[in-house]
Write an enzyme that holds these catalytic residues in place. Sequence first.
Site, PDB file in Angstrom:
ATOM      1  N   LYS A  83      37.961  47.228  32.289  1.00 47.57           N
ATOM      2  CA  LYS A  83      38.959  47.720  33.238  1.00 47.57           C
ATOM      3  C   LYS A  83      40.015  48.638  32.627  1.00 47.57           C
ATOM      4  O   LYS A  83      40.654  49.389  33.351  1.00 47.57           O
ATOM      5  CB  LYS A  83      39.680  46.527  33.906  1.00 47.57           C
ATOM      6  N   LYS A 134      28.092  42.552  38.382  1.00 49.45           N
ATOM      7  CA  LYS A 134      28.451  41.374  39.180  1.00 49.45           C
ATOM      8  C   LYS A 134      29.101  41.808  40.500  1.00 49.45           C
ATOM      9  O   LYS A 134      29.726  42.876  40.570  1.00 49.45           O
ATOM     10  CB  LYS A 134      29.369  40.435  38.386  1.00 49.45           C
ATOM     11  N   LYS A 144      35.348  42.093  43.733  1.00 48.74           N
ATOM     12  CA  LYS A 144      36.305  42.522  44.761  1.00 48.74           C
ATOM     13  C   LYS A 144      36.671  43.986  44.597  1.00 48.74           C
ATOM     14  O   LYS A 144      36.980  44.682  45.547  1.00 48.74           O
ATOM     15  CB  LYS A 144      37.617  41.744  44.644  1.00 48.74           C
TER      16      LYS A 144
HETATM   17  N1  AQP Z   1      30.180  37.712  41.098  1.00 47.41           N
HETATM   18  C1  AQP Z   1      30.646  36.490  40.860  1.00 47.41           C
HETATM   19  N2  AQP Z   1      29.799  35.439  40.820  1.00 47.41           N
HETATM   20  C2  AQP Z   1      30.261  34.181  40.576  1.00 47.41           C
HETATM   21  N3  AQP Z   1      31.575  33.893  40.379  1.00 47.41           N
HETATM   22  C3  AQP Z   1      32.452  34.917  40.421  1.00 47.41           C
HETATM   23  N4  AQP Z   1      33.789  34.979  40.280  1.00 47.41           N
HETATM   24  C4  AQP Z   1      34.199  36.264  40.405  1.00 47.41           C
HETATM   25  N5  AQP Z   1      33.146  37.062  40.637  1.00 47.41           N
HETATM   26  C5  AQP Z   1      32.044  36.261  40.663  1.00 47.41           C
HETATM   27  C6  AQP Z   1      34.657  33.822  40.052  1.00 47.41           C
HETATM   28  O1  AQP Z   1      35.578  33.734  41.132  1.00 47.41           O
HETATM   29  C7  AQP Z   1      36.784  33.150  40.664  1.00 47.41           C
HETATM   30  C8  AQP Z   1      37.973  33.915  41.179  1.00 47.41           C
HETATM   31  O2  AQP Z   1      37.921  35.241  40.713  1.00 47.41           O
HETATM   32  P1  AQP Z   1      39.211  36.113  40.499  1.00 47.41           P
HETATM   33  O3  AQP Z   1      39.955  36.217  41.763  1.00 47.41           O
HETATM   34  O4  AQP Z   1      39.960  35.584  39.339  1.00 47.41           O
HETATM   35  O5  AQP Z   1      38.713  37.532  40.155  1.00 47.41           O
HETATM   36  P2  AQP Z   1      37.647  38.054  39.150  1.00 47.41           P
HETATM   37  O6  AQP Z   1      37.046  37.002  38.292  1.00 47.41           O
HETATM   38  O7  AQP Z   1      38.226  39.209  38.440  1.00 47.41           O
HETATM   39  O8  AQP Z   1      36.547  38.438  40.220  1.00 47.41           O
HETATM   40  P3  AQP Z   1      36.312  39.706  41.082  1.00 47.41           P
HETATM   41  O9  AQP Z   1      35.899  39.213  42.413  1.00 47.41           O
HETATM   42  O10 AQP Z   1      35.375  40.590  40.399  1.00 47.41           O
HETATM   43  O11 AQP Z   1      37.685  40.425  41.258  1.00 47.41           O
HETATM   44  P4  AQP Z   1      38.199  41.802  40.631  1.00 47.41           P
HETATM   45  O12 AQP Z   1      37.273  42.834  41.140  1.00 47.41           O
HETATM   46  O13 AQP Z   1      39.573  41.904  41.202  1.00 47.41           O
HETATM   47  O14 AQP Z   1      38.143  41.665  39.161  1.00 47.41           O
HETATM   48  C9  AQP Z   1      36.707  33.110  39.143  1.00 47.41           C
HETATM   49  O15 AQP Z   1      36.419  31.788  38.715  1.00 47.41           O
HETATM   50  C10 AQP Z   1      35.540  34.001  38.829  1.00 47.41           C
HETATM   51  O16 AQP Z   1      34.868  33.599  37.661  1.00 47.41           O
END
Ligand code: AQP
Length: 324
Positions: A112, A193, A196
């Site tokens: 990122k 993966k 969001k």
């Molecule tokens: N693709 C995924 N598969 C399984 N678990 C996932 N998690 C995130 N993406 C996946 C798990 O969701 C929890 C909350 O995530 P977060 O809000 O901390 O954000 P993140 O891990 O950074 O996930 P995102 O959705 O990809 O958000 P952005 O795009 O904002 O970075 C965590 O336990 C994570 O492991």
Amino acid sequence: MKKRIFSGAQPTGELHIGNYLGALKNWVALQDEYASFYCIVNLHAITLPQDPKVLRQKTLDLARIYLAAGVDPEKCTIFIQSDVPEHAELTWVLSCLTRMGELERMTQFKDKGKGNERAGVGLFTYPVLMAADILLYQTDLVPIGQDQKQHLELTRDLAERFNRDFGDTFKIPEPFIPPVGAKIMSLQDPAKKMSKSDENLNGSIFLLDDADTITKKIKRAVTDSGTDINFDETRPAIKNLLTIYQLLSGKTADECVAHFAGSGYGDFKGQLAETVVEFLRPFQVRIKEYDDASLDAILKRGAEKARSIASETLQDVYKKTGIK
Ligand code: AQP
């Protein structure tokens, strides 16, 4: 005394079924057995620019998502990170113990922010805030998706370092990474993966997507060459879709393969879309049930309970480090 769980999600973007299957589903499954602390990590959210008005609303919406997913406020402590200032305070102490090299190795930062002179320092030090979140509660278990595994390893290293340098203070937490669903992949690119922040909205199924949108996204999902519907590692797109089906249908892996033996991709996608829509329907009804006043009361109660534990840990840290 029950063992403790801590976990959280960021109030950024829309939560997707990867977040649900990798994290929230397991929070609910573990809430009877563990004393559970589920946090809305709004301080993490500002590591990337956020619209202030949207952020506050998203923070409250995420609390509603936790509740609608089945996190029970009678069993768990649900709270907003910024309501417990000890998170930011412990972060400072821990960042003084963290080495630059450790943070430079974090793959999430590399993805990122690395190489971008304008990337925020908060994005770089985010894993230290996550360590503080977890260690404040003397956490035993942290349910997370695969993407957070490296951050949890850093948390354990920092706890061990602090304990070694200042005396036994923090419990060393263990990760809980589900055997299936820890990394749900993008519907548009099975090498990435589901996320969001993915600009391609067709890659993710959001928890609040309507039936039509879900069906379209699944229809458009990329597939692999071949015709079999199974969990073959060399066909990651089908494996990913079948994993989503498995987790939402409650069938075993073998039952899923047997169920789709002889089916074509069209039929498979149709059944998957129906399964996702039916699974999300009651969730989307429940989310409307929490009015602002009852939500406020849950979050206030959660913050008070969380703070009573967090402040004890922080006082101990301050005493041991000579701050107080
Ligand atoms: N693709 C995924 N598969 C399984 N678990 C996932 N998690 C995130 N993406 C996946 C798990 O969701 C929890 C909350 O995530 P977060 O809000 O901390 O954000 P993140 O891990 O950074 O996930 P995102 O959705 O990809 O958000 P952005 O795009 O904002 O970075 C965590 O336990 C994570 O492991």
